[in-house]
Design a protein around this motif. Structure first.
Motif, PDB file in Angstrom:
ATOM      1  N   HIS A 214      58.287  45.587   4.124  1.00 24.30           N
ATOM      2  CA  HIS A 214      59.167  45.522   5.426  1.00 24.30           C
ATOM      3  C   HIS A 214      60.055  46.851   5.601  1.00 24.30           C
ATOM      4  CE1 HIS A 214      57.299  41.928   6.537  1.00 24.30           C
ATOM      5  NE2 HIS A 214      57.653  41.430   5.160  1.00 24.30           N
ATOM      6  N   GLU A 219      62.985  46.878  10.745  1.00 26.42           N
ATOM      7  CA  GLU A 219      62.975  45.598   9.840  1.00 26.42           C
ATOM      8  C   GLU A 219      64.200  45.982   8.821  1.00 26.42           C
ATOM      9  OE1 GLU A 219      58.616  44.529   9.145  1.00 26.42           O
ATOM     10  OE2 GLU A 219      58.766  46.557   8.891  1.00 26.42           O
ATOM     11  N   LYS A 391      55.988  48.911  12.068  1.00 29.02           N
ATOM     12  CA  LYS A 391      56.898  48.475  10.975  1.00 29.02           C
ATOM     13  C   LYS A 391      56.104  48.513   9.625  1.00 29.02           C
ATOM     14  CE  LYS A 391      55.281  43.548  11.708  1.00 29.02           C
ATOM     15  NZ  LYS A 391      55.572  42.331  12.035  1.00 29.02           N
ATOM     16  N   ALA A 392      56.697  48.247   8.355  1.00 29.63           N
ATOM     17  CA  ALA A 392      56.145  48.249   7.144  1.00 29.63           C
ATOM     18  C   ALA A 392      55.332  49.335   6.952  1.00 29.63           C
ATOM     19  CB  ALA A 392      55.210  46.808   6.940  1.00 29.63           C
TER      20      ALA A 392
END
Length: 500
Positions: A214, A219, A391-392
């Protein structure tokens, strides 16, 4: 129920109010939400999130909201009272708790956090508590998980791991109203960082493991930010259950001392609840657990030796609550989790498809390890997966490299692409698949990608294992800025196997 005057008072008491529009009349708040589609007359509407658009508030006003909370002043009719706050997410948690009359200990909450295994652990613990309550004539216990939520009366598909504070408190309130004594909550790093669970008291907090995940601008900025968010669960725990086999166990234990009590588990010789894996019999894994109160053998319905760690985490929490061992055993022998190590075998035994939620480096490592240990009769592995958009970002490299290293072929497909191009995401992952010596191709539609993998397996001469990873039983995909209903991997594979 609370009034607009109560909202102002509560925000002041928590040091969250910057200013409030003047209004002598105390109006009764009929609903609290951050979703403009759920507004009814009398709603307090919450303006939150980086993607919040002014038209959401206009929609809320048109539907009859009488007030709004925001970090900035917004233009609305005079009858719509504005509450300008310092931290919208903390304010949302505080007001949600007040509106839904949250009372610590009613029900008793268990928070489950970690990089991997939250869902399975939560389901195991709920099953143990349910068996115990059934014996006592009590009510089924509540659940919030990435698969399904249960409010004491009704089961609902989950949209996110830990919902926003208004939804979370609504479910807690309904569990309390149902008369249920316990509730288990999957607690994500985002829920901890962005105060979705702020103010909740966890009778028990379970810390499973930690690895980098994350990491993105939306995030966590880095591993430290992610780790610190996870560790913050201990600030609101009565008893902390800590996995001594986790990376960074010493640091986790030090933070866990902020709780009133710490109970450790794992294979580590110093763990208070220790286990060792025995063998597999009749398709079930067996393991021995030793703690101050008992030494007992357990068996697990679900495949995957990594699930034993999750089961022991649940056993540890159940041990803290005083659940009888017989209830723990029965629950583990009967519980399976949708989309977690679901196994589908073709009639001729030539193809085995495993659907699993594995979606980060740690879960990929554990899954491939299990595959090589428990499915040795299969000569070929085909893997189907994708990575989310926006994200991630670290997953693209990590999962691509692992899939390329351990798969004979990889199909890269969609997994919540959001506003990113699915082909671009696949191309980035594919570079790492190639660097690890693997081959791949991109099939954007997930159903089609699974079909292609199964058709390739059907035409192969060797016994072939098809791994469909990343989504499990999830029934939605984020495409663009919206969630769309989409068949779960489990249902897609089940349908295709029926037509094999």
């Amino acid at each position: 129920m609370i009034t607009t005057h109560d909202v102002e008072r509560i925000l002041k008491e928590h040091g969250l109010l910057r200013r409030a529009d003047k209004n002598e009349k105390a109006e009764l708040i009929q609903w609290v939400t951050c979703d403009s589609r759920e507004v009814i007359p009398g709603t307090l509407f919450i303006c939150k999130g980086a993607e919040f658009l002014p038209e959401y508030l206009l929609e809320a006003v048109a539907c009859g909201c009488i007030g709004y909370m925001s970090e900035e002043r917004r233009g609305t009719p005079k009858q719509v009272r504005g509450f300008i706050v310092k931290d919208i997410r903390m304010a949302m948690a505080v007001i949600s708790a007040a509106y839904f009359e949250y009372e610590p200990g009613k029900p008793k909450l268990t928070g489950v956090t970690g990089t991997k295994g939250k869902t399975s652990t939560a389901w195991y613990l709920k099953a143990m508590l349910d068996e115990w309550q059934k014996e006592k004539g009590g009510r089924e216990t509540g659940l919030i998980s990435s698969v399904e939520n249960f409010d004491g009366n009704k089961k609902m598909d989950a949209v996110m791991t830990t919902p926003e504070a208004p939804v979370l408190h609504e479910i807690i309130a309904k569990v309390k109203e149902s008369g249920s004594e316990y509730m288990t909550i999957e607690t994500s790093s985002q829920a901890l960082k962005y105060h979705r669970v702020a103010g909740l008291h966890f009778e028990v907090g379970i810390f499973l493991n930690i690895s980098e995940d994350h990491i993105s601008p939306h995030e966590h900025r880095d591993f430290e930010d992610y780790f610190n968010a996870k560790l913050s669960i201990f600030r609101q725990c009565g008893t902390a259950c800590v996995n001594l086999d986790s990376d960074h166990a010493r640091r986790i234990l030090k933070e866990a001392e902020k709780s009133k009590r710490v109970v450790t588990f794992g294979q580590h010789p110093e763990a208070q609840v220790r286990y060792n894996i025995l063998h597999e019999k009749d398709g079930k894994l067996t393991f021995m657990v030793t703690c101050p109160q008992f030494t007992e053998q357990f068996s697990l319905k679900m495949r995957g030796s990594f699930n034993i760690e999750n089961a022991v985490a649940a056993i540890t929490a159940a041990y803290v609550y005083g659940v009888p061992v017989r209830c723990m055993k029965k629950a583990l022998e009967e519980t399976s989790v949708p989309g977690r190590m679901e196994v589908f075998v073709s009639p001729d035994q030539k193809i085995c498809v495993i659907v699993d939620y594995a979606h980060n480096q740690l879960s990929f490592q554990k899954l491939f390890q299990t595959v090589f240990q428990e499915y040795r009769s299969f000569q070929k592995i085909i893997t189907v997966f994708g990575c989310p958009g926006g994200k991630a970002f670290n997953r693209r490299k990590e999962l691509g490299a692992l899939a390329g290293m351990f798969s004979d072929h990889v199909y890269l497909t969609s997994d919540d692409p959001g506003i990113e191009s699915g082909l671009k995401i696949a191309s980035e992952i594919g570079n790492y698949v190639e660097m690890a010596g693997g081959t791949w191709n991109s099939v954007t539609d997930r159903r089609t990608a699974i079909r292609c993998a199964m058709e390739e397996a059907r035409t192969d001469k060797e016994k072939t294992l098809v791994l469909v990873l990343g989504r499990g039983s999830e029934k939605f995909q984020k495409i663009g800025r919206r969630l769309y209903a989409y068949p779960s991997d489990s249902n897609i594979v089940r349908e295709m196997m029926a037509n094999y």
